[in-house]
Write an enzyme that holds these catalytic residues in place. Sequence first.
Site, PDB file in Angstrom:
ATOM      1  CD  GLN A  48      -2.747  -1.152   2.513  1.00  0.00           C
ATOM      2  OE1 GLN A  48      -2.449  -0.430   3.468  1.00  0.00           O
ATOM      3  NE2 GLN A  48      -3.696  -2.069   2.586  1.00  0.00           N
ATOM      4  CB  VAL A  51       0.128   1.756  -4.300  1.00  0.00           C
ATOM      5  CG1 VAL A  51      -0.982   2.497  -5.038  1.00  0.00           C
ATOM      6  CG2 VAL A  51       0.340   0.374  -4.903  1.00  0.00           C
ATOM      7  CG  HIS A  52       0.354   6.952  -0.090  1.00  0.00           C
ATOM      8  ND1 HIS A  52       1.297   7.707   0.569  1.00  0.00           N
ATOM      9  CD2 HIS A  52      -0.802   7.655  -0.027  1.00  0.00           C
ATOM     10  CE1 HIS A  52       0.732   8.818   1.022  1.00  0.00           C
ATOM     11  NE2 HIS A  52      -0.535   8.814   0.672  1.00  0.00           N
ATOM     12  CB  SER A  53       5.677   6.070  -2.168  1.00  0.00           C
ATOM     13  OG  SER A  53       6.872   6.698  -2.550  1.00  0.00           O
TER      14      SER A  53
END
Length: 254
Positions: A48, A51-53
């Site tokens: 997660q 993906v966020h980064s």
Amino acid sequence: MTDGGQGFDSEYADLGATTQNAMDIAETSMDIVRQFVPDETLADRIRQKSVHSMGDIEFQHLLRFTGADDRGDDDDAPVRAGARAVLDEAAVITDITMVKAGVTGRGHTCDVSKAIGHGTELAAETGMTRTAAAMLELDREDAFEGAIVTIGNAPTAALALADCIEQGTRPAVVVANPVGFVKAEESRERIREVSEACGVPAITHVGRRGGSGLAAALTNELIHVAKDHRAGELEADLVFDVDGHALEGGGAEE
């Protein structure tokens, strides 16, 4: 939950958010990420965060988890190892200044330092890169033993660290996400090889992308997992032992 006296209650989604508006943005962003990335394991939390980064849903499939801890060689092993190291107040050592700047100062009491700046004489004498020389110099000082070693920029730093591990150095966990077209993929593959051969937990990825922001973000998630474990907020089946004992109250009720 209340965040360290900041005066607001919310799900703690990002160690970098310190105001209500920032927390709301972080929570909304992570809620979107969780629509596309599973939320069942400790490794999923790293997926997660990647993906966020990176701003790319598909990046979750590029991560690789290698090595083992006392509970096995599953994908959660490097996350458990990293969180244990945070709880043990292990050193966090990054390859360059940018990665160090991205590692949060909240939620832990670990010393965070950078390798670059060490080994300048060795670099001048041999012509090797400054980051490779820095890694070798720090290894001579046993700086990596039991440490969280995070590499986000320099493939030659990862290659040097891999050689050190092969020769007996044992970090608690390696987070290696160097980026670029020259030796980046090869350096991460080399880390995976020694990780598997020597049992050193590591988090890497495949492909040309990566970089300092990603490496710092994944390291921050190890800190976040440790914080949640300390607070007894992990799901019961994800709680791990620290020094042979699970923390009191560890594990949220399902």
